[in-house]
Design a protein around this motif. Sequence first.
Motif, mmCIF file in Angstrom:
data_model
loop_
_atom_site.group_PDB
_atom_site.id
_atom_site.type_symbol
_atom_site.label_atom_id
_atom_site.label_comp_id
_atom_site.label_asym_id
_atom_site.label_seq_id
_atom_site.Cartn_x
_atom_site.Cartn_y
_atom_site.Cartn_z
ATOM 1 N N SER A 214 4.868 -9.286 11.010
ATOM 2 C CA SER A 214 6.015 -9.103 9.931
ATOM 3 C C SER A 214 6.470 -7.635 9.838
ATOM 4 O O SER A 214 7.707 -7.365 9.848
ATOM 5 N N ARG B 298 8.540 -7.217 12.982
ATOM 6 C CA ARG B 298 9.957 -7.722 12.670
ATOM 7 C C ARG B 298 10.932 -6.959 12.180
ATOM 8 O O ARG B 298 11.981 -6.600 12.747
ATOM 9 N N LEU C 207 8.753 -11.621 6.660
ATOM 10 C CA LEU C 207 7.745 -12.451 6.735
ATOM 11 C C LEU C 207 8.017 -13.737 7.810
ATOM 12 O O LEU C 207 7.232 -14.147 8.342
#
Length: 133
Positions: free
Chosen positions: A77, A80, A21
């Motif tokens: 997120s 990532r 996150l």
Amino acid sequence: MSGPIHGEEYVEWKAEGDAILEPLGGLQGDPVRGKAVVIDRDSGNCLACHLMPIPEQPMHGTVAPPLHGVASRLTESQLRLRVVNEQLINPHTIMPAFYKKPDEYYRPHPAFKSPVLTAQEVEDVVAYLKTLK
Ligand code: HEC
């Protein structure tokens, strides 16, 4: 135990579900720099495996899913975590983990036990992937 890598300290991160996150190190990504990392054969080298909407670059790989529209399928997120360590999603993937703990890289020489990308480069790549709607 995390030594300096590329002149910077390793930044801890935490996966929640299939996502990370928080930006690594709270860093802000830059999509223009991210595109350069994606293209760089000595760095991200994403084009070795992925077809991407970068027609000016020759020889895209086809062993991985094309990344056109990837930001419509995945959140920032989720993107990532996939750049940091796709092996947490699929342990058998051939995609390299670009930001594991230095100790988790099985390389014979300590000098090469470091993430492939810096935390800043990870955020830059994520910022670029976000533009692929
Ligand atoms: C050695 C080949 C290889 C390289 C290099 C590689 N990938 Fe991948 N990537 C894959 C494969 C294969 C998958 C499919 C997922 C799997 O194997 O579990 C994947 C999946 C992904 C996904 C998830 C796509 C989706 O639709 O779920 C993203 C995002 C991604 N890669 C981004 C990147 C980026 C950005 C780079 C460069 C920094 C990169 N990859 C480098 C092989 C590679």
